[in-house]
Write a protein that holds these residues in place. Structure first.
Motif, PDB file in Angstrom:
ATOM      1  N   MET A  99       0.812  -1.213  -0.058  1.00  0.00           N
ATOM      2  CA  MET A  99       0.047   0.231  -0.179  1.00  0.00           C
ATOM      3  C   MET A  99       0.939   1.343  -0.100  1.00  0.00           C
ATOM      4  SD  MET A  99      -3.131   0.956   2.846  1.00  0.00           S
ATOM      5  CE  MET A  99      -1.960   2.201   3.914  1.00  0.00           C
ATOM      6  N   ALA A 100       0.441   2.253  -0.664  1.00  0.00           N
ATOM      7  CA  ALA A 100       1.189   3.440  -0.846  1.00  0.00           C
ATOM      8  C   ALA A 100       1.115   4.322   0.328  1.00  0.00           C
ATOM      9  CB  ALA A 100       0.799   4.355  -1.966  1.00  0.00           C
ATOM     10  N   THR A 101       1.903   4.851   0.942  1.00  0.00           N
ATOM     11  CA  THR A 101       1.961   5.687   2.000  1.00  0.00           C
ATOM     12  C   THR A 101       0.954   6.856   1.948  1.00  0.00           C
ATOM     13  OG1 THR A 101       4.520   5.332   2.373  1.00  0.00           O
ATOM     14  CG2 THR A 101       3.492   6.959   3.674  1.00  0.00           C
ATOM     15  N   PRO A 102       0.041   6.891   2.880  1.00  0.00           N
ATOM     16  CA  PRO A 102      -1.091   8.100   2.736  1.00  0.00           C
ATOM     17  C   PRO A 102      -0.422   9.354   2.879  1.00  0.00           C
ATOM     18  CG  PRO A 102      -1.886   6.264   4.402  1.00  0.00           C
ATOM     19  CD  PRO A 102      -0.040   5.901   3.867  1.00  0.00           C
ATOM     20  N   LEU A 103      -0.932  10.219   2.049  1.00  0.00           N
ATOM     21  CA  LEU A 103      -0.511  11.743   1.942  1.00  0.00           C
ATOM     22  C   LEU A 103      -1.238  12.353   2.896  1.00  0.00           C
ATOM     23  CD1 LEU A 103       1.658  13.499   0.493  1.00  0.00           C
ATOM     24  CD2 LEU A 103      -0.259  13.940  -1.230  1.00  0.00           C
ATOM     25  N   ILE A 104      -0.841  13.436   3.685  1.00  0.00           N
ATOM     26  CA  ILE A 104      -1.545  14.411   4.595  1.00  0.00           C
ATOM     27  C   ILE A 104      -1.087  15.824   4.055  1.00  0.00           C
ATOM     28  CG2 ILE A 104      -2.014  15.278   6.829  1.00  0.00           C
ATOM     29  CD1 ILE A 104      -2.918  12.139   6.077  1.00  0.00           C
ATOM     30  N   ALA A 105      -2.013  16.426   3.799  1.00  0.00           N
ATOM     31  CA  ALA A 105      -1.824  17.772   3.266  1.00  0.00           C
ATOM     32  C   ALA A 105      -1.818  18.508   4.751  1.00  0.00           C
ATOM     33  CB  ALA A 105      -2.748  18.256   2.435  1.00  0.00           C
ATOM     34  N   LEU A 138       9.862  19.275  11.905  1.00  0.00           N
ATOM     35  CA  LEU A 138       9.106  18.484  13.100  1.00  0.00           C
ATOM     36  C   LEU A 138       8.058  17.397  12.356  1.00  0.00           C
ATOM     37  CD1 LEU A 138       8.283  17.751  15.970  1.00  0.00           C
ATOM     38  CD2 LEU A 138       6.594  19.858  15.674  1.00  0.00           C
ATOM     39  N   CYS A 139       7.290  18.192  11.358  1.00  0.00           N
ATOM     40  CA  CYS A 139       6.220  17.508  10.720  1.00  0.00           C
ATOM     41  C   CYS A 139       6.824  16.068   9.987  1.00  0.00           C
ATOM     42  CB  CYS A 139       5.203  18.261   9.640  1.00  0.00           C
ATOM     43  SG  CYS A 139       4.224  19.326  10.761  1.00  0.00           S
ATOM     44  N   ALA A 140       7.806  16.345   9.096  1.00  0.00           N
ATOM     45  CA  ALA A 140       8.508  15.468   8.241  1.00  0.00           C
ATOM     46  C   ALA A 140       8.882  14.214   9.371  1.00  0.00           C
ATOM     47  CB  ALA A 140       9.571  16.210   7.547  1.00  0.00           C
ATOM     48  N   GLU A 141       9.710  14.503  10.351  1.00  0.00           N
ATOM     49  CA  GLU A 141      10.122  13.490  11.302  1.00  0.00           C
ATOM     50  C   GLU A 141       8.985  12.685  11.856  1.00  0.00           C
ATOM     51  OE1 GLU A 141      12.656  15.533  14.235  1.00  0.00           O
ATOM     52  OE2 GLU A 141      12.379  13.699  15.558  1.00  0.00           O
ATOM     53  N   THR A 142       7.981  13.557  12.336  1.00  0.00           N
ATOM     54  CA  THR A 142       6.636  12.752  12.973  1.00  0.00           C
ATOM     55  C   THR A 142       5.994  12.001  11.941  1.00  0.00           C
ATOM     56  OG1 THR A 142       6.665  14.765  14.270  1.00  0.00           O
ATOM     57  CG2 THR A 142       4.736  13.002  14.527  1.00  0.00           C
ATOM     58  N   ALA A 143       5.991  12.492  10.633  1.00  0.00           N
ATOM     59  CA  ALA A 143       5.066  11.731   9.616  1.00  0.00           C
ATOM     60  C   ALA A 143       5.885  10.347   9.560  1.00  0.00           C
ATOM     61  CB  ALA A 143       5.100  12.539   8.495  1.00  0.00           C
ATOM     62  N   GLU A 144       7.167  10.344   9.447  1.00  0.00           N
ATOM     63  CA  GLU A 144       7.983   9.295   9.009  1.00  0.00           C
ATOM     64  C   GLU A 144       7.836   8.065  10.072  1.00  0.00           C
ATOM     65  OE1 GLU A 144      11.934   9.981   8.027  1.00  0.00           O
ATOM     66  OE2 GLU A 144      12.153   7.706   7.907  1.00  0.00           O
ATOM     67  N   GLN A 145       7.772   8.684  11.348  1.00  0.00           N
ATOM     68  CA  GLN A 145       7.520   7.817  12.492  1.00  0.00           C
ATOM     69  C   GLN A 145       6.214   7.122  12.527  1.00  0.00           C
ATOM     70  OE1 GLN A 145       8.007  10.517  15.920  1.00  0.00           O
ATOM     71  NE2 GLN A 145      10.431  10.333  15.456  1.00  0.00           N
ATOM     72  N   VAL A 146       5.191   7.679  11.962  1.00  0.00           N
ATOM     73  CA  VAL A 146       3.849   7.220  12.126  1.00  0.00           C
ATOM     74  C   VAL A 146       3.196   6.687  10.759  1.00  0.00           C
ATOM     75  CG1 VAL A 146       3.166   8.453  14.046  1.00  0.00           C
ATOM     76  CG2 VAL A 146       2.548   9.542  11.755  1.00  0.00           C
ATOM     77  N   LEU A 181      -0.538  14.941  13.624  1.00  0.00           N
ATOM     78  CA  LEU A 181      -0.046  13.781  12.675  1.00  0.00           C
ATOM     79  C   LEU A 181      -0.244  12.519  13.441  1.00  0.00           C
ATOM     80  CD1 LEU A 181       2.992  15.452  11.363  1.00  0.00           C
ATOM     81  CD2 LEU A 181       1.015  14.502   9.805  1.00  0.00           C
ATOM     82  N   VAL A 182       0.044  12.224  14.728  1.00  0.00           N
ATOM     83  CA  VAL A 182      -0.209  11.153  15.495  1.00  0.00           C
ATOM     84  C   VAL A 182      -1.592  10.825  15.455  1.00  0.00           C
ATOM     85  CG1 VAL A 182       0.062  10.009  17.925  1.00  0.00           C
ATOM     86  CG2 VAL A 182       1.655  11.425  16.975  1.00  0.00           C
ATOM     87  N   ALA A 183      -2.550  11.920  15.742  1.00  0.00           N
ATOM     88  CA  ALA A 183      -3.957  11.676  15.617  1.00  0.00           C
ATOM     89  C   ALA A 183      -4.507  11.118  14.332  1.00  0.00           C
ATOM     90  CB  ALA A 183      -4.689  12.962  16.194  1.00  0.00           C
ATOM     91  N   MET A 184      -4.007  11.756  13.147  1.00  0.00           N
ATOM     92  CA  MET A 184      -4.309  11.601  11.795  1.00  0.00           C
ATOM     93  C   MET A 184      -3.959  10.378  11.702  1.00  0.00           C
ATOM     94  SD  MET A 184      -5.743  12.745   9.400  1.00  0.00           S
ATOM     95  CE  MET A 184      -5.902  14.467   9.406  1.00  0.00           C
ATOM     96  N   ALA A 185      -2.712   9.715  12.012  1.00  0.00           N
ATOM     97  CA  ALA A 185      -2.468   8.309  11.706  1.00  0.00           C
ATOM     98  C   ALA A 185      -3.425   7.385  12.218  1.00  0.00           C
ATOM     99  CB  ALA A 185      -1.103   7.946  12.228  1.00  0.00           C
ATOM    100  N   ASP A 186      -3.931   7.697  13.776  1.00  0.00           N
ATOM    101  CA  ASP A 186      -4.835   6.723  14.533  1.00  0.00           C
ATOM    102  C   ASP A 186      -6.289   6.685  13.407  1.00  0.00           C
ATOM    103  OD1 ASP A 186      -3.185   6.324  16.368  1.00  0.00           O
ATOM    104  OD2 ASP A 186      -4.121   7.652  17.758  1.00  0.00           O
ATOM    105  N   LEU A 187      -6.565   8.093  12.821  1.00  0.00           N
ATOM    106  CA  LEU A 187      -8.117   8.206  12.263  1.00  0.00           C
ATOM    107  C   LEU A 187      -7.864   7.389  10.777  1.00  0.00           C
ATOM    108  CD1 LEU A 187      -8.668  11.998  12.517  1.00  0.00           C
ATOM    109  CD2 LEU A 187     -10.151   9.969  13.309  1.00  0.00           C
ATOM    110  N   ILE A 188      -6.459   7.333  10.451  1.00  0.00           N
ATOM    111  CA  ILE A 188      -6.969   6.737   8.781  1.00  0.00           C
ATOM    112  C   ILE A 188      -6.137   5.334   8.747  1.00  0.00           C
ATOM    113  CG2 ILE A 188      -7.031   9.134   7.829  1.00  0.00           C
ATOM    114  CD1 ILE A 188      -4.255   8.816   6.881  1.00  0.00           C
ATOM    115  N   LEU A 189      -5.384   4.986   9.749  1.00  0.00           N
ATOM    116  CA  LEU A 189      -4.648   3.799   9.611  1.00  0.00           C
ATOM    117  C   LEU A 189      -5.290   2.816  10.764  1.00  0.00           C
ATOM    118  CD1 LEU A 189      -1.025   4.970   9.086  1.00  0.00           C
ATOM    119  CD2 LEU A 189      -2.478   4.256   7.286  1.00  0.00           C
ATOM    120  N   GLY A 190      -6.113   3.508  11.640  1.00  0.00           N
ATOM    121  CA  GLY A 190      -6.741   2.690  12.457  1.00  0.00           C
ATOM    122  C   GLY A 190      -5.831   2.095  13.728  1.00  0.00           C
ATOM    123  N   GLU A 191      -4.882   2.928  13.966  1.00  0.00           N
ATOM    124  CA  GLU A 191      -3.628   2.590  14.938  1.00  0.00           C
ATOM    125  C   GLU A 191      -4.154   2.905  16.311  1.00  0.00           C
ATOM    126  OE1 GLU A 191      -0.058   3.937  13.539  1.00  0.00           O
ATOM    127  OE2 GLU A 191       0.127   2.460  11.910  1.00  0.00           O
TER     128      GLU A 191
END
Ligand code: CA2
Length: 148
Positions: A1-7, A36-44, A138-148
């Motif tokens: 699956m491609a990495t989801p893109l967040i605007a 900060l966003c780039a680093e966090t996005a990679e982590q999640v 970004l952490v909350a967005m990962a929870d929302l769309i990846l269901g983590e």
């Protein structure tokens, strides 16, 4: 699956972060926030498209462009938070998971900042955590769309 893109969309005057009013907005610059966003996005497990504009129309066009491209939107609409029905309409139309974000706690500030049109189109709202709020979003967005 491609990495989801967040605007991650930033509105007017946020290019001034870190240059003035540090007691309200802190000392980090918008470039620091992007890092900060780039680093966090990679982590999640997310990819980001990080932008800033001073124009209401451009911000609305960017929201519209998210359709079919982005999996979610994190938006700090700046002053348009409190004035723009058009921005709210664009966010409602694009119908993506949306987190509204403010660096400052808008509810501790002037009365005119207490109302947000954008909140009607937001899945959730984060404010008052300084620029760390972007990482939290970004952490909350990962929870929302990846269901983590
Ligand atoms: O707290 C926030 O993130 C805001 O969205 C920032 C907006 C303000 O109009 C909102 O009510 C809350 C202002 C953009 C930032 O403006 C600056 C001005 C000078 C120095 C740094 C930032």
């Amino acid at each position: 699956m491609a990495t989801p893109l967040i605007a991650i969309l930033n509105g007017p005057n946020l290019n001034l972060l870190g240059t003035r009013q540090p007691e309200v907005y802190g000392r980090a610059t918008l470039d620091d926030v992007e890092a900060l966003c780039a680093e966090t996005a990679e982590q999640v497990g997310l990819a980001i498209d990080f932008r800033q504009t001073n124009g209401e129309g451009e911000l609305i066009s960017w929201v519209q462009e998210c359709r079919g491209k982005a999996a979610g939107i994190i938006i700090n609409p700046g002053g348009y938070t409190h004035t723009s029905i058009a921005l709210m309409d664009a966010l409602l139309a694009v119908d993506l998971p949306t987190i509204e974000l403010h660096v400052s706690n808008i509810h501790r500030r002037e009365e005119f900042r207490h109302h947000s049109y954008v909140s009607r189109a937001a899945t959730g709202v984060i404010c008052g955590l300084g620029v760390r709020g972007y990482a939290v979003a970004l952490v909350a967005m990962a929870d929302l769309i990846l269901g983590e």
